[in-house]
Design an enzyme around this catalytic site. Structure first.
Site, mmCIF file in Angstrom:
data_model
loop_
_atom_site.group_PDB
_atom_site.id
_atom_site.type_symbol
_atom_site.label_atom_id
_atom_site.label_comp_id
_atom_site.label_asym_id
_atom_site.label_seq_id
_atom_site.Cartn_x
_atom_site.Cartn_y
_atom_site.Cartn_z
ATOM 1 N N ARG A 15 -6.876 10.370 4.383
ATOM 2 C CA ARG A 15 -8.330 10.512 4.249
ATOM 3 C C ARG A 15 -9.014 10.215 5.583
ATOM 4 O O ARG A 15 -8.741 9.178 6.211
ATOM 5 C CB ARG A 15 -8.830 9.545 3.166
ATOM 6 C CG ARG A 15 -10.337 9.435 3.026
ATOM 7 C CD ARG A 15 -10.941 10.647 2.394
ATOM 8 N NE ARG A 15 -12.319 10.387 1.972
ATOM 9 C CZ ARG A 15 -13.196 11.328 1.702
ATOM 10 N NH1 ARG A 15 -12.838 12.605 1.787
ATOM 11 N NH2 ARG A 15 -14.413 11.008 1.325
ATOM 12 N N GLU A 41 8.707 -13.313 -22.423
ATOM 13 C CA GLU A 41 7.639 -12.321 -22.262
ATOM 14 C C GLU A 41 6.790 -12.613 -21.032
ATOM 15 O O GLU A 41 6.444 -11.702 -20.268
ATOM 16 C CB GLU A 41 6.761 -12.286 -23.511
ATOM 17 C CG GLU A 41 5.658 -11.229 -23.435
ATOM 18 C CD GLU A 41 4.967 -10.996 -24.771
ATOM 19 O OE1 GLU A 41 5.651 -10.530 -25.703
ATOM 20 O OE2 GLU A 41 3.765 -11.303 -24.873
ATOM 21 N N GLN A 66 -10.876 -1.680 9.644
ATOM 22 C CA GLN A 66 -10.416 -2.966 9.114
ATOM 23 C C GLN A 66 -10.850 -3.183 7.666
ATOM 24 O O GLN A 66 -10.143 -3.854 6.894
ATOM 25 C CB GLN A 66 -10.929 -4.117 9.981
ATOM 26 C CG GLN A 66 -10.197 -4.264 11.304
ATOM 27 C CD GLN A 66 -10.609 -5.517 12.052
ATOM 28 O OE1 GLN A 66 -11.621 -6.139 11.734
ATOM 29 N NE2 GLN A 66 -9.826 -5.890 13.054
#
Length: 379
Positions: free
Chosen positions: A268, A242, A279
């Site tokens: 955008r 798991e 940056q």
């Protein structure tokens, strides 16, 4: 040392990704209800419920690394991480111990049902006073003629409200400590089992979880996994699978998330330029990429060691910490990159954060993993 995937592995990854995207690719509603059996069966029909189960019982017979690659493809193409988690819990915490420790009398029937998805499994280990401290279970299994009487309550069992089989652990000899815990694959239909209402959770909402109570539940001996007293070792065995394979689903989530962030940063515009040109955004995306790739390498190595039959406790703990912390950190960065849109449900970004937080808790908390790592390095 070969870091490349084989042609067969690449094809399997692409095929699963395409099939999952076609069936589950649409972002679920913000108020997503718990998954239904038809949805579960649809995922199982893609082979996802039996990835590492033997082919003779309907599984694909894959090792840990190939299983992880398939689950990564699942996580990348399925925006419902609750469904991904539910299936992983079924496969790795339940089907794996049945595969490796069930007796001949029930092994074939159980594995066939688990691989096909006709049986849904829940793992019931955690108790109110035995979360990280799994060595202090209160649930008991009293040996009686022909089987055991289970008594006790488990506090958090994923898939329990829809489960047909409950893999659980109980004390058979209090004086024996680690060797006094036994494991069982308990059919839900047995008398004396009650499952509480589903929990309302922060994330992974489509995966139902609930309490499970055993009240003088007679479990025939054929449903014992392994031998009396072998439960703690069986649980650790399943956790190895798991902690490595399950978290591949989060690699897939982060890969999809990174792609969304890059696309958004390209499109955008603010202050007359693409936000990816700042940056503050581009370096944040670079950090997301670094965390993802580092976590991926650690997870692949842990799975490889598992396949090779080599010691892997330290490596699976390192992978689990790296993936879960990267998933949370990357999700926080994704919210920042999307800004106000990332806080709104329709983008799915805020859901990625909510679905990532529990990764630092289940399968052994991050603090417990660090304890394991410290022990393995000699402290």
């Amino acid at each position: 040392m070969d870091f490349d995937l084989s042609v067969a592995q690449r094809k399997r990854f692409a095929d699963i990704g395409s099939a999952v995207l076609e069936r589950f690719g649409e972002l679920p509603p913000a108020t997503r209800p718990q998954l239904t059996r038809p949805e579960w069966k649809a995922a199982a029909d893609l082979g996802l419920a039996g990835l590492c189960l033997p082919a003779e019982y309907g599984g694909q017979g894959l090792g840990a690394l190939d299983t992880a690659l398939c689950l990564e493809a699942f996580g990348r193409s399925c925006p419902d991480t609750g469904l991904v988690f539910a299936l992983c819990a079924h496969l790795l915490a339940c089907a794996v111990p049945v595969r490796d420790f069930a007796g001949d009398e029930v092994r074939g029937t159980l594995l066939s049902g688990l691989a096909s998805g006709d049986l849904i499994a829940a793992n019931a280990m955690t108790e109110d006073d035995a979360g990280s401290d799994v060595g202090h279970l209160a649930t008991t299994a009293q040996p009686v003629d022909g089987g055991y009487l289970l008594d006790g309550e488990k506090s958090f069992a994923s898939n329990a409200p829809i489960a047909d089989l409950i893999v659980t652990y109980a004390v058979t000899d209090r004086s024996a400590g680690f060797l006094g815990i036994s494991a069982f694959a308990v059919p839900r239909e047995l008398d004396g089992i009650s499952v509480g209402p589903p929990f309302s959770k922060m994330g992974l909402s489509s995966c139902p979880a609930a309490r499970v109570r055993f009240e003088r539940c007679f479990v025939p001996r054929r449903y014992l996994l392994g031998e009396d007293g072998g439960g703690a070792a069986i649980f650790q065995h399943s956790m190895g699978w798991e902690r490595s394979c399950l978290f591949a689903g989060y690699l897939g989530l982060m890969d999809r998330q990174l792609e969304q962030c890059v696309e958004h940063a390209r499109e955008r515009r603010q202050f007359g330029r693409r936000i990816g040109g700042f940056q503050a955004v581009s370096h944040r995306i670079a950090g997301m990429k670094q965390r993802l790739e580092g976590a991926r390498l650690l997870l692949y190595r842990a799975c490889w060691l598992l396949d090779e039959g080599r010691e892997h406790v330290e490596q699976t703990a390192l992978a689990k910490v790296a993936v879960s912390e990267a998933a949370v950190a990357n999700s926080l960065d994704a919210v920042q990159i999307f800004g106000g849109a990332g806080y709104l449900s329709p983008t799915g970004i805020e859901r990625q954060l909510r679905d990532s937080v529990p990764a630092m808790i289940f399968s052994g908390t991050t603090d417990i993993q660090r304890e394991l790592i410290a022990r393995e390095v000699g402290l």
